[in-house]
Design a protein around this motif. Structure first.
Motif, PDB file in Angstrom:
ATOM      1  N   ARG A  23       0.828  -1.195   0.000  1.00 14.83           N
ATOM      2  CA  ARG A  23       0.000   0.000   0.000  1.00 14.83           C
ATOM      3  C   ARG A  23       0.872   1.259   0.000  1.00 14.83           C
ATOM      4  O   ARG A  23       0.587   2.228  -0.690  1.00 14.83           O
ATOM      5  CB  ARG A  23      -0.930  -0.007   1.220  1.00 14.83           C
ATOM      6  N   GLY A  24       1.942   1.211   0.790  1.00 17.29           N
ATOM      7  CA  GLY A  24       2.856   2.354   0.854  1.00 17.29           C
ATOM      8  C   GLY A  24       3.422   2.691  -0.515  1.00 17.29           C
ATOM      9  O   GLY A  24       3.472   3.848  -0.914  1.00 17.29           O
ATOM     10  N   ARG A  25       3.802   1.662  -1.234  1.00 19.18           N
ATOM     11  CA  ARG A  25       4.392   1.933  -2.553  1.00 19.18           C
ATOM     12  C   ARG A  25       3.360   2.364  -3.553  1.00 19.18           C
ATOM     13  O   ARG A  25       3.577   3.286  -4.334  1.00 19.18           O
ATOM     14  CB  ARG A  25       5.143   0.715  -3.038  1.00 19.18           C
ATOM     15  N   LEU A  26       2.215   1.701  -3.514  1.00 17.12           N
ATOM     16  CA  LEU A  26       1.174   2.072  -4.475  1.00 17.12           C
ATOM     17  C   LEU A  26       0.676   3.491  -4.240  1.00 17.12           C
ATOM     18  O   LEU A  26       0.275   4.180  -5.166  1.00 17.12           O
ATOM     19  CB  LEU A  26       0.009   1.079  -4.403  1.00 17.12           C
ATOM     20  N   LEU A  30      -0.715   5.904  -7.133  1.00 17.46           N
ATOM     21  CA  LEU A  30      -2.151   6.112  -7.278  1.00 17.46           C
ATOM     22  C   LEU A  30      -2.573   7.209  -6.322  1.00 17.46           C
ATOM     23  O   LEU A  30      -2.310   7.116  -5.136  1.00 17.46           O
ATOM     24  CB  LEU A  30      -2.895   4.819  -6.952  1.00 17.46           C
ATOM     25  N   ARG A  31      -3.214   8.214  -6.857  1.00 18.16           N
ATOM     26  CA  ARG A  31      -3.513   9.352  -5.993  1.00 18.16           C
ATOM     27  C   ARG A  31      -4.802   9.187  -5.197  1.00 18.16           C
ATOM     28  O   ARG A  31      -4.881   9.600  -4.054  1.00 18.16           O
ATOM     29  CB  ARG A  31      -3.556  10.651  -6.825  1.00 18.16           C
ATOM     30  N   SER A  32      -5.844   8.606  -5.811  1.00 17.67           N
ATOM     31  CA  SER A  32      -7.098   8.566  -5.051  1.00 17.67           C
ATOM     32  C   SER A  32      -7.117   7.355  -4.125  1.00 17.67           C
ATOM     33  O   SER A  32      -6.573   6.288  -4.445  1.00 17.67           O
ATOM     34  CB  SER A  32      -8.295   8.536  -6.001  1.00 17.67           C
ATOM     35  N   SER A  33      -7.742   7.521  -2.968  1.00 21.45           N
ATOM     36  CA  SER A  33      -7.727   6.424  -2.006  1.00 21.45           C
ATOM     37  C   SER A  33      -8.626   5.290  -2.487  1.00 21.45           C
ATOM     38  O   SER A  33      -8.422   4.142  -2.132  1.00 21.45           O
ATOM     39  CB  SER A  33      -8.135   6.910  -0.627  1.00 21.45           C
ATOM     40  N   GLN A  34      -9.604   5.613  -3.320  1.00 22.81           N
ATOM     41  CA  GLN A  34     -10.455   4.567  -3.890  1.00 22.81           C
ATOM     42  C   GLN A  34      -9.625   3.657  -4.809  1.00 22.81           C
ATOM     43  O   GLN A  34      -9.671   2.443  -4.710  1.00 22.81           O
ATOM     44  CB  GLN A  34     -11.621   5.203  -4.678  1.00 22.81           C
ATOM     45  N   ASP A  38      -8.832  -0.277  -4.182  1.00 16.89           N
ATOM     46  CA  ASP A  38      -9.180  -1.253  -5.211  1.00 16.89           C
ATOM     47  C   ASP A  38      -7.953  -2.019  -5.680  1.00 16.89           C
ATOM     48  O   ASP A  38      -8.008  -3.230  -5.879  1.00 16.89           O
ATOM     49  CB  ASP A  38      -9.814  -0.545  -6.426  1.00 16.89           C
ATOM     50  N   THR A  39      -6.870  -1.288  -5.862  1.00 17.70           N
ATOM     51  CA  THR A  39      -5.676  -1.934  -6.399  1.00 17.70           C
ATOM     52  C   THR A  39      -5.064  -2.903  -5.381  1.00 17.70           C
ATOM     53  O   THR A  39      -4.687  -4.018  -5.726  1.00 17.70           O
ATOM     54  CB  THR A  39      -4.640  -0.882  -6.843  1.00 17.70           C
ATOM     55  N   ALA A 164      -7.550  -1.322  10.456  1.00 22.28           N
ATOM     56  CA  ALA A 164      -6.456  -0.382  10.724  1.00 22.28           C
ATOM     57  C   ALA A 164      -5.203  -0.818   9.971  1.00 22.28           C
ATOM     58  O   ALA A 164      -4.467  -0.006   9.420  1.00 22.28           O
ATOM     59  CB  ALA A 164      -6.191  -0.305  12.218  1.00 22.28           C
ATOM     60  N   ARG A 165      -4.998  -2.134   9.923  1.00 22.22           N
ATOM     61  CA  ARG A 165      -3.839  -2.638   9.182  1.00 22.22           C
ATOM     62  C   ARG A 165      -3.970  -2.339   7.707  1.00 22.22           C
ATOM     63  O   ARG A 165      -3.004  -2.072   7.021  1.00 22.22           O
ATOM     64  CB  ARG A 165      -3.741  -4.147   9.345  1.00 22.22           C
ATOM     65  N   TRP A 166      -5.175  -2.464   7.235  1.00 23.25           N
ATOM     66  CA  TRP A 166      -5.437  -2.206   5.821  1.00 23.25           C
ATOM     67  C   TRP A 166      -5.048  -0.772   5.451  1.00 23.25           C
ATOM     68  O   TRP A 166      -4.503  -0.517   4.384  1.00 23.25           O
ATOM     69  CB  TRP A 166      -6.933  -2.432   5.558  1.00 23.25           C
TER      70      TRP A 166
END
Lengths: 203, 321
Positions: A23-26, A30-34, A38-39, A164-166
């Protein structure tokens, strides 16, 4: 059923610990949190769907590989990312063994910091079950609650930890060139120049 | 939709350990239905399993949570509400305490962070960097427009450096200066040398004579005036050198003498091993930094050694005869 159990064990040990790093790298790309949600979901689902999963033992590298392919596919289709950003993704490689080891520690520390934030009763029941190792029935008796209420509190605690982990993003501190390049740089002792500084700090 | 699946996965994950054959099969069937179920279940189960390791760490909730009769006080009563307020305000105080250094860091003078014997402390700096400060140590921090300067006055600290090309992050330990842009490393200042361990990225280190070397992740260096000895470290060594950040000590083939020296860093009164034949025995294990009693217990049980408390309050390890 044994197959599923074994696959779950693999997924929990090899893949999931790198969820926050993914998630940190993506999040850099990817700018939007949606899009980010999704990714990450899609990458994890694809990782689960791996046929010859037993041969995958470097979860981080594997997740980034899937992520890169996914983003390239989407970039071709929808142009949601630029190819510059893909190049950025390519750059992000990892020192796997070391990071895996450090990860297990920081994860435990994170959990320790997070638990006090759970709602009071929920946290209390969770503590009794996981740290004091009481059974659901014992907890129910001790707190004069029904077993199903105890179960609800525990499920809620697990759900809040999962979520929270997510949301967690393992921060990428500085750019990481591949481990080999770093190792080479160490061998040439001395002679640090400003230009070599920029080599390691451009991102 | 996704939320429903997560909630269902959480419930199933906590039922699984107690489930009978039939329920177990049902749970696995739900998991096998599709990858979304499987991923949610794995996330829930790993949250559940990971929490088990808290026990080993001696994790405990704050003292006010221990008494069961208070917990069943309904939230509607005055007592319940005030207790909740207390909890919230202490959370707020923690958050504020976390912010304070950040605000003060904007000032020009150095900010000092220190730990007492036995204490391990984590400090988040204004730039997002994080310091872990080991027992009996002191770090002074000065941030300016073009430089982040930290002085390890004594002891040991680990630096998780936020990326900022414009402001290099320099750590001085005596004459030794270690420069990072965005990395993670640990520096221990000892009597005769400085020990550097790099766990992420790359740093450059300069000794008092102006000699310089680059040290990358997975490597360490021993710095004495005039010499920087860098070497690749195996994962066990790195684990051992950084375990204190989790308030743990890891021994993997250390001698009893070396292990005791590690524990003594956290103890007001040292453990003494006068007999060299005992001090040279090798041990392995993982203990909390405050668990030297457990360690001594393990030595008595596993090595047939005797532990006595001396008149001066120090603890001595002897052979049993």
């Amino acid at each position: 059923m044994h197959e599923i159990r074994a696959k779950l064990d693999w997924f929990e040990a090899v893949i999931l610990p790198h969820q926050a790093a993914l998630r940190g790298r993506l999040s850099r790309i990817l700018r939007s949190s949606q899009d980010l949600d999704d990714t990450v979901s899609e990458v994890l689902a694809r990782a689960w769907s791996t046929e010859d999963w037993a041969r995958v033992d470097h979860g981080r590298a594997y997740l980034f590989h899937i992520a890169r392919n996914l983003i390239i596919d989407e970039a071709r289709r929808d142009k949601i990312v630029s190819f510059e950003q893909i190049a950025d993704l390519e750059l992000l490689q990892s020192h796997t063994i070391l990071e895996d080891q450090l990860h297990a520690r920081s994860e435990l520390r994170w959990l320790q910091d997070f638990l006090p934030q759970l709602p009071r009763q929920c946290r209390h029941v969770f503590h009794m079950r996981r740290v004091q190792e009481k059974s659901m029935r014992e907890i129910a008796e001790e707190l004069s609650l029904s077993v199903s209420t105890v179960e609800k509190h525990l499920a809620k605690a697990v759900l809040l930890i999962m979520r929270a982990r997510w949301q967690r993003e393992e921060t990428i501190l500085g750019p990481r060139t591949a481990g080999t390049a770093d190792a080479r740089a160490t061998d040439e002792s001395g002679h640090r120049s400003e230009s070599s500084d920029t080599r390691y700090s451009s991102s | 939709m996704k939320a429903d699946i997560e909630a269902k996965a959480a419930t199933l994950a906590i039922r699984l350990p107690d489930a009978g054959e039939a329920e177990r099969a049902d749970i696995m069937a739900w998991v096998a239905q599709n990858p979304v179920h499987a991923v949610a279940f794995a996330r829930a189960e790993s949250a559940w399993k990971d929490s088990e390791r808290l026990k080993a760490l001696g994790f405990d909730l704050p003292a006010d949570e221990d008494s069961a009769d208070e917990v069943i006080v309904p939230v509607e009563t005055g007592k319940g509400i005030s207790r909740r307020t207390v909890v919230l305000s202490s959370v707020a105080a923690i958050a504020l305490a976390g912010l304070l250094p950040a605000i003060r860091m904007l000032g020009p003078g150095p900010e000092s962070f220190s730990t007492q014997l036995g204490e391990v402390r984590e400090v988040r700096l204004a730039d997002g960097s994080v310091l872990h400060i080991n027992t009996d140590s002191e770090v002074q921090v000065t941030f300016s427009k073009d430089r982040r300067l930290l002085r390890l006055v004594r002891g040991e600290a680990s630096f998780d450096v936020a990326h900022d090309t414009a402001r290099p992050f320099d750590v001085e330990a005596g004459d030794t200066v270690t420069r990072a842009v965005g990395t993670r490393f640990t520096i221990r200042r000892r009597e005769d040398d400085v020990e550097l361990t790099v766990t992420e990225g790359i740093v450059s280190v300069r000794d008092g004579t102006g000699q310089e070397a680059r040290v990358a992740a997975g490597h360490g260096a021993q710095i004495t005036p005039g010499a920087i000895a860098a070497a690749a470290l195996d994962p066990q060594t790195i684990a051992r050198r950084t375990a204190w950040q989790d308030r743990m000590l890891e021994f993997d083939g250390l001698t009893i003498g070396e292990a005791v020296a590690e524990f003594n860093r956290y103890r007001p009164l040292p453990i003494v091993v006068a007999d060299p034949s005992i001090a040279s025995l090798r041990v392995g294990g993982r203990f909390g930094v405050a668990e030297s009693d457990k360690f001594l217990g393990a030595l008595q049980a596993g090595f047939g050694l005797k532990v006595i408390e001396r008149a001066d309050g120090k603890v001595e390890i002897l052979s049993k005869q």
